[in-house]
Design a protein around this motif. Sequence first.
Motif, PDB file in Angstrom:
ATOM      1  N   LEU A 132       0.829  -1.204   0.000  1.00 12.50           N
ATOM      2  CA  LEU A 132       0.000   0.000   0.000  1.00 12.50           C
ATOM      3  C   LEU A 132       0.871   1.264   0.000  1.00 12.50           C
ATOM      4  N   ALA A 133       1.936   1.245   0.801  1.00  8.51           N
ATOM      5  CA  ALA A 133       2.833   2.408   0.849  1.00  8.51           C
ATOM      6  C   ALA A 133       3.530   2.624  -0.486  1.00  8.51           C
ATOM      7  N   ALA A 134       3.767   1.544  -1.240  1.00  9.86           N
ATOM      8  CA  ALA A 134       4.397   1.675  -2.549  1.00  9.86           C
ATOM      9  C   ALA A 134       3.512   2.471  -3.502  1.00  9.86           C
ATOM     10  N   LEU A 135       2.216   2.194  -3.498  1.00  9.80           N
ATOM     11  CA  LEU A 135       1.315   2.967  -4.358  1.00  9.80           C
ATOM     12  C   LEU A 135       1.254   4.418  -3.887  1.00  9.80           C
ATOM     13  N   TYR A 399      11.708  -3.406   5.482  1.00  7.93           N
ATOM     14  CA  TYR A 399      10.337  -2.960   5.199  1.00  7.93           C
ATOM     15  C   TYR A 399      10.344  -1.729   4.285  1.00  7.93           C
ATOM     16  N   LEU A 400      11.190  -0.763   4.588  1.00  5.69           N
ATOM     17  CA  LEU A 400      11.260   0.446   3.760  1.00  5.69           C
ATOM     18  C   LEU A 400      11.847   0.131   2.384  1.00  5.69           C
ATOM     19  N   ASP A 401      12.802  -0.801   2.332  1.00  2.00           N
ATOM     20  CA  ASP A 401      13.323  -1.254   1.036  1.00  2.00           C
ATOM     21  C   ASP A 401      12.205  -1.842   0.185  1.00  2.00           C
ATOM     22  N   ALA A 402      11.332  -2.617   0.827  1.00  2.00           N
ATOM     23  CA  ALA A 402      10.242  -3.265   0.095  1.00  2.00           C
ATOM     24  C   ALA A 402       9.303  -2.235  -0.520  1.00  2.00           C
ATOM     25  N   VAL A 403       9.047  -1.157   0.196  1.00  2.00           N
ATOM     26  CA  VAL A 403       8.169  -0.111  -0.341  1.00  2.00           C
ATOM     27  C   VAL A 403       8.714   0.400  -1.676  1.00  2.00           C
ATOM     28  N   ARG A 404       9.994   0.726  -1.710  1.00  4.31           N
ATOM     29  CA  ARG A 404      10.583   1.271  -2.946  1.00  4.31           C
ATOM     30  C   ARG A 404      10.653   0.212  -4.048  1.00  4.31           C
ATOM     31  N   ALA A 405      11.013  -1.020  -3.672  1.00  5.07           N
ATOM     32  CA  ALA A 405      11.123  -2.080  -4.677  1.00  5.07           C
ATOM     33  C   ALA A 405       9.761  -2.417  -5.272  1.00  5.07           C
ATOM     34  N   TYR A 406       8.737  -2.508  -4.428  1.00  5.72           N
ATOM     35  CA  TYR A 406       7.388  -2.744  -4.942  1.00  5.72           C
ATOM     36  C   TYR A 406       6.965  -1.604  -5.874  1.00  5.72           C
TER      37      TYR A 406
END
Length: 419
Positions: A132-135, A399-406
Amino acid sequence: MIDALVNTLKDLQDRDADIALLKSALRHESVTGNEANFVSFLQTQMADLVLAPRSADFLPGRPNIWGVRKGSQTEPGRNLMFTGHTDTVHVRGWADHWEDDPRNDPFGGAIVDGHVWGRGACDLKGGICAALAALRLLDRAGITLANDLSFAFIGDEESGEVGTGVSAGAKDLTHRILSGTVPKPDFAVYVEPTKLDVYTAQIGFFIADVKITGKSAYFGTPDEGVDALKATHKILSAVWAHSDALRSQPHHDLVGPSDVLVTHLSGGGYIAVPGECSFSVIRKLRPGEDLSEAVVAFESVVRGADIDPSIEISFDYPAGRDHPKGGSPVEIDRNHPAAAMLQSSLKDTGATGGDIGGAPYWSESPFWVDQLGCPTVYCAPGNIAVAHTFEERISIDAYLDAVRAYALFMTRFCGVVET
C-alpha cells in the motif's frame, strides 16, 4: 532513466509515514476469526488510495476486501495483484513472555533494535503495508500507471483457532474472480515473508490423524484383547520407513526433500490392554508430486503393516485447503519474465534479497496458480522463522526497502504514462 526513478523514489519516501502505517496496522488485532477489525483499517487506507475498495463476507462477520486502481489506457490491459492474508495467529503467552519489556503488548508495534515488534509484523502485515505504501509513493512522485493495479486481502489462512484455518477467504475470492466479480490478475505477488527473495515454488502438505482400534482386556487376561498400541508400533515403523524412502528420492533444489513427520502419539489402557491408539503426521510434498496419490500411498503403507487383521484403522484429514485433504505444492517457471522483473526491481533499489527461492511453508498461491491460471510468487520483507513466535518482528530497513522495490516493480509491470 532507471537511476533517476530509483533516486526519485528514495528521495520522496516518507519513512515516518510508512512506519506509522505498519504500527497502525498492528494495532488492529486480527487473530483468525477477527479479520473484520483489520479489514476496517484497510478499507480506509485503500479508499484514500482511490482503490474503490469493496468487501464481502466469506463467512458471517468475516470479510475479504479488494480494490483496483484502473490504469490510464482505455483498452483492456494487464492487471498486477498484490495479495495476502489479513489474519494472524494468537498471542496467548506473549505478554507474560515479555513482562516488564517494551515488547509486552503484541499489538503495540514497539521499535527495538531497528525492528518493529508485534503479532503480524512479518506475517504478514509488513508485506501488506509495504504494498500500500508503494502505491502511495508513486502518487507522491506523480507517476500514473498505464495498466491496472489491484489488491486483494483475504482471511482464514492461519491455523490454530477452532473451526478456522481452511482458506475459506481464498476459496471465496477465487470464486469471485472466476465469476467476474473481482478482476482476474495476470500476475500476483503474495506477500508472505521471504526476506525479500522471490519464491517461485512452495511445498505441499497434508495432515493425517490416524486412529487404531483394537480390543481392550484386563491385564491379567491379555489374550482376550487386541493390543492397539503394539499395532501402532508396527505401523509407525512402516511410516518412518516410508519417510526414509521419500527422502531418498531426488530433492527439489528450492524446497528440499519430501518426508513424513509424526507429530503426535496417544494411547494406552488403565491397567489393561490398550484398545485404542492414535497418531498424527504431516506429509511434505515437493512440487510435481500429486497430493491425491500421496494420500493413497500413505494409507497403503499404514494398512500394509504386519498387524492383527482384526485391528480397525481410520483416517481423518483436518486441513483441507485447495485440495480436500491438504494443500498442493506449486511451482511456476523460475525464469518467468515478471519474476525476473521483480528480482531486478529489488536489486536496482538496493534491497536485500532478490534471489529466486522456494517457500518451506504452505500458503495460498495454488489458488492463483492452479485455479486461476495466474503465475504467482511470494515476496515480502520479514523472516518466516520468527512468525508465530514471541520473537515476531520485521526489520525497518527491509520494510522500507520493500516499499521502494514494490513501487519500482509496479511501474515496470504496469507501465507508466509519460508526461
